[in-house]
Write a protein that holds these residues in place. Structure first.
Motif, PDB file in Angstrom:
ATOM      1  N   LEU A   1     -37.030  18.070 -20.154  1.00 16.36           N
ATOM      2  CA  LEU A   1     -37.219  16.894 -19.534  1.00 16.36           C
ATOM      3  C   LEU A   1     -38.601  16.510 -19.094  1.00 16.36           C
ATOM      4  N   THR A   2     -39.359  17.413 -18.852  1.00 14.74           N
ATOM      5  CA  THR A   2     -40.849  17.465 -18.109  1.00 14.74           C
ATOM      6  C   THR A   2     -41.470  16.840 -19.435  1.00 14.74           C
ATOM      7  N   ALA A   3     -41.325  17.774 -20.230  1.00 20.37           N
ATOM      8  CA  ALA A   3     -42.141  17.205 -21.670  1.00 20.37           C
ATOM      9  C   ALA A   3     -42.125  16.092 -22.163  1.00 20.37           C
ATOM     10  N   ASP A   4     -40.613  15.561 -22.186  1.00 22.80           N
ATOM     11  CA  ASP A   4     -40.344  14.259 -22.741  1.00 22.80           C
ATOM     12  C   ASP A   4     -40.778  13.194 -21.785  1.00 22.80           C
ATOM     13  N   THR A   5     -40.799  13.159 -20.571  1.00 21.33           N
ATOM     14  CA  THR A   5     -41.295  12.373 -19.615  1.00 21.33           C
ATOM     15  C   THR A   5     -42.879  12.300 -19.808  1.00 21.33           C
ATOM     16  N   PHE A   6     -43.578  13.139 -20.075  1.00 17.20           N
ATOM     17  CA  PHE A   6     -45.153  13.153 -20.374  1.00 17.20           C
ATOM     18  C   PHE A   6     -45.330  12.345 -21.585  1.00 17.20           C
ATOM     19  N   VAL A   7     -44.607  12.761 -22.740  1.00 21.14           N
ATOM     20  CA  VAL A   7     -44.529  12.125 -24.114  1.00 21.14           C
ATOM     21  C   VAL A   7     -44.342  10.805 -24.007  1.00 21.14           C
TER      22      VAL A   7
ATOM     23  N   TRP B   1     -45.416   5.378 -11.069  1.00 22.72           N
ATOM     24  CA  TRP B   1     -45.226   5.090 -12.599  1.00 22.72           C
ATOM     25  C   TRP B   1     -44.640   6.553 -13.057  1.00 22.72           C
ATOM     26  N   LEU B   2     -45.175   7.426 -13.133  1.00 30.49           N
ATOM     27  CA  LEU B   2     -44.372   8.799 -13.659  1.00 30.49           C
ATOM     28  C   LEU B   2     -42.966   8.946 -13.204  1.00 30.49           C
ATOM     29  N   PHE B   3     -42.811   8.965 -11.963  1.00 28.50           N
ATOM     30  CA  PHE B   3     -41.492   9.033 -11.448  1.00 28.50           C
ATOM     31  C   PHE B   3     -40.630   8.068 -12.011  1.00 28.50           C
ATOM     32  N   GLY B   4     -40.835   6.887 -12.328  1.00 31.82           N
ATOM     33  CA  GLY B   4     -39.981   5.921 -12.844  1.00 31.82           C
ATOM     34  C   GLY B   4     -39.508   6.084 -14.150  1.00 31.82           C
ATOM     35  N   ILE B   5     -40.479   6.705 -15.130  1.00 32.92           N
ATOM     36  CA  ILE B   5     -40.297   7.176 -16.239  1.00 32.92           C
ATOM     37  C   ILE B   5     -39.186   8.370 -16.035  1.00 32.92           C
ATOM     38  N   ALA B   6     -39.903   9.255 -15.269  1.00 29.46           N
ATOM     39  CA  ALA B   6     -38.765  10.690 -15.121  1.00 29.46           C
ATOM     40  C   ALA B   6     -37.399   9.965 -14.784  1.00 29.46           C
ATOM     41  N   ARG B   7     -37.067   9.149 -13.902  1.00 29.65           N
ATOM     42  CA  ARG B   7     -35.729   8.461 -13.617  1.00 29.65           C
ATOM     43  C   ARG B   7     -35.065   8.270 -15.048  1.00 29.65           C
ATOM     44  N   HIS B   8     -35.887   7.390 -15.627  1.00 31.81           N
ATOM     45  CA  HIS B   8     -35.473   7.044 -16.932  1.00 31.81           C
ATOM     46  C   HIS B   8     -34.838   8.036 -17.993  1.00 31.81           C
ATOM     47  N   THR B   9     -35.767   9.023 -18.079  1.00 36.06           N
ATOM     48  CA  THR B   9     -35.796  10.236 -18.953  1.00 36.06           C
ATOM     49  C   THR B   9     -34.511  10.900 -18.299  1.00 36.06           C
ATOM     50  N   PHE B  10     -34.264  11.282 -17.120  1.00 36.41           N
ATOM     51  CA  PHE B  10     -33.146  11.817 -16.737  1.00 36.41           C
ATOM     52  C   PHE B  10     -31.900  11.203 -16.921  1.00 36.41           C
ATOM     53  N   ALA B  11     -31.921   9.769 -16.828  1.00 41.80           N
ATOM     54  CA  ALA B  11     -30.686   8.800 -17.166  1.00 41.80           C
ATOM     55  C   ALA B  11     -30.125   8.863 -18.379  1.00 41.80           C
ATOM     56  N   ALA B  12     -31.315   9.036 -19.244  1.00 34.14           N
ATOM     57  CA  ALA B  12     -30.883   9.137 -20.728  1.00 34.14           C
ATOM     58  C   ALA B  12     -30.556  10.174 -21.049  1.00 34.14           C
ATOM     59  N   HIS B  13     -30.954  11.292 -20.411  1.00 31.48           N
ATOM     60  CA  HIS B  13     -30.214  12.839 -20.618  1.00 31.48           C
ATOM     61  C   HIS B  13     -28.933  12.894 -20.297  1.00 31.48           C
ATOM     62  N   ALA B  14     -28.796  12.380 -18.999  1.00 32.85           N
ATOM     63  CA  ALA B  14     -27.348  12.458 -18.379  1.00 32.85           C
ATOM     64  C   ALA B  14     -26.255  11.590 -19.197  1.00 32.85           C
ATOM     65  N   GLU B  15     -26.754  10.545 -20.081  1.00 32.74           N
ATOM     66  CA  GLU B  15     -25.913   9.533 -20.795  1.00 32.74           C
ATOM     67  C   GLU B  15     -25.542  10.395 -21.997  1.00 32.74           C
ATOM     68  N   GLN B  16     -26.656  10.937 -22.454  1.00 29.40           N
ATOM     69  CA  GLN B  16     -26.489  11.704 -23.739  1.00 29.40           C
ATOM     70  C   GLN B  16     -25.520  12.927 -23.744  1.00 29.40           C
ATOM     71  N   SER B  17     -25.723  13.561 -22.527  1.00 24.63           N
ATOM     72  CA  SER B  17     -25.020  14.740 -22.194  1.00 24.63           C
ATOM     73  C   SER B  17     -23.563  14.368 -22.189  1.00 24.63           C
ATOM     74  N   ALA B  18     -23.236  13.105 -21.425  1.00 30.88           N
ATOM     75  CA  ALA B  18     -21.745  12.687 -21.341  1.00 30.88           C
ATOM     76  C   ALA B  18     -21.246  12.481 -22.787  1.00 30.88           C
ATOM     77  N   LYS B  19     -22.097  11.964 -23.668  1.00 25.31           N
ATOM     78  CA  LYS B  19     -21.707  11.644 -25.102  1.00 25.31           C
ATOM     79  C   LYS B  19     -21.567  12.785 -25.728  1.00 25.31           C
ATOM     80  N   GLY B  20     -21.815  13.948 -25.354  1.00 24.88           N
ATOM     81  CA  GLY B  20     -21.721  15.224 -26.112  1.00 24.88           C
ATOM     82  C   GLY B  20     -23.093  15.520 -27.150  1.00 24.88           C
ATOM     83  N   GLY B  21     -24.103  14.713 -26.902  1.00 19.38           N
ATOM     84  CA  GLY B  21     -25.088  14.730 -27.790  1.00 19.38           C
ATOM     85  C   GLY B  21     -26.069  16.047 -27.478  1.00 19.38           C
ATOM     86  N   GLU B  22     -26.089  16.333 -26.261  1.00 17.19           N
ATOM     87  CA  GLU B  22     -26.937  17.252 -25.849  1.00 17.19           C
ATOM     88  C   GLU B  22     -27.203  18.322 -26.537  1.00 17.19           C
ATOM     89  N   LEU B  23     -26.331  18.990 -27.286  1.00 14.60           N
ATOM     90  CA  LEU B  23     -26.411  20.328 -28.044  1.00 14.60           C
ATOM     91  C   LEU B  23     -27.437  19.987 -29.265  1.00 14.60           C
TER      92      LEU B  23
END
Length: 180
Positions: free
Chosen positions: A40-46, A65-87
């Motif tokens: 998630l840290t790497a995704d944020t900086f990418v 600016w970076l915390f805003g990106i990190a928030r969106h990165t984590f939200a996308a991760h949480a949504e993806q995890s909820a849909k089962g796409g994390e693995l």
């Protein structure tokens, strides 16, 4: 657009060095898996690197600016995890961390245990209040920077923080009364 200009690359490198620890701690408060914190840290900086041309220091600090990106990165991760796409995402070509990297991230995750406990208590507050307290009191942003990261008016942030802190005190006091 990826950072290509030498001056822009040097500026991005400074921003990265100044903020990578804070962004890693942000994720360590939310995750106990060191590989996921690293991803998630790497995704944020990418994401930051690919959108660096849109960064405007006049609108807010690099940290906000970076915390805003990190928030969106984590939200996308949480949504993806909820849909089962994390693995699928995690297995899809990610580099495994070496022992030193794992040990460092595990230490950061352990160090953020009190922050995770606070986030659990904050769960009773509205989302924007939780994020405001976290960014200012745990993330070290100023109220003005937190306002930029959250996309709320700067003038309203101090009032939001005051009210959120009062609500948090009430939650903690209720917990203490129940524990007696």
């Amino acid at each position: 657009m990826v950072v290509r200009d030498h001056d822009a690359l040097a500026a991005f490198e400074r921003i990265y060095r100044d903020n990578v620890g804070a962004i890693t701690r942000f994720f360590a408060r939310r995750c106990v898996d060191p590989q996921l914190v690293g991803d998630l840290t790497a995704d944020t900086f990418v994401r930051a690197m690919t959108s660096f041309a849109t960064f405007d220091a006049a609108r807010g600090s690099a940290s906000s600016w970076l915390f805003g990106i990190a928030r969106h990165t984590f939200a996308a991760h949480a949504e993806q995890s909820a849909k089962g796409g994390e693995l699928v995402r995690r297995v899809g070509g990610r580099r495994e961390l070496d022992r030193d990297e794992l040990a460092e991230l595990e230490a950061r995750i352990d160090a953020e245990r009190p922050g995770r406990a606070l986030l659990e208590r904050l769960a009773e507050l509205p989302e924007l209040d939780r994020e405001a307290i976290e960014l200012v009191h745990l993330g070290g942003l100023s109220p003005k920077e937190a306002a930029v990261a959250l996309g709320v008016p700067k003038g309203a942030m101090r009032t939001r923080l005051y009210r959120a802190t009062a609500r948090l005190r009430a939650v903690v006091e209720d917990d203490e009364v129940e524990a007696r």
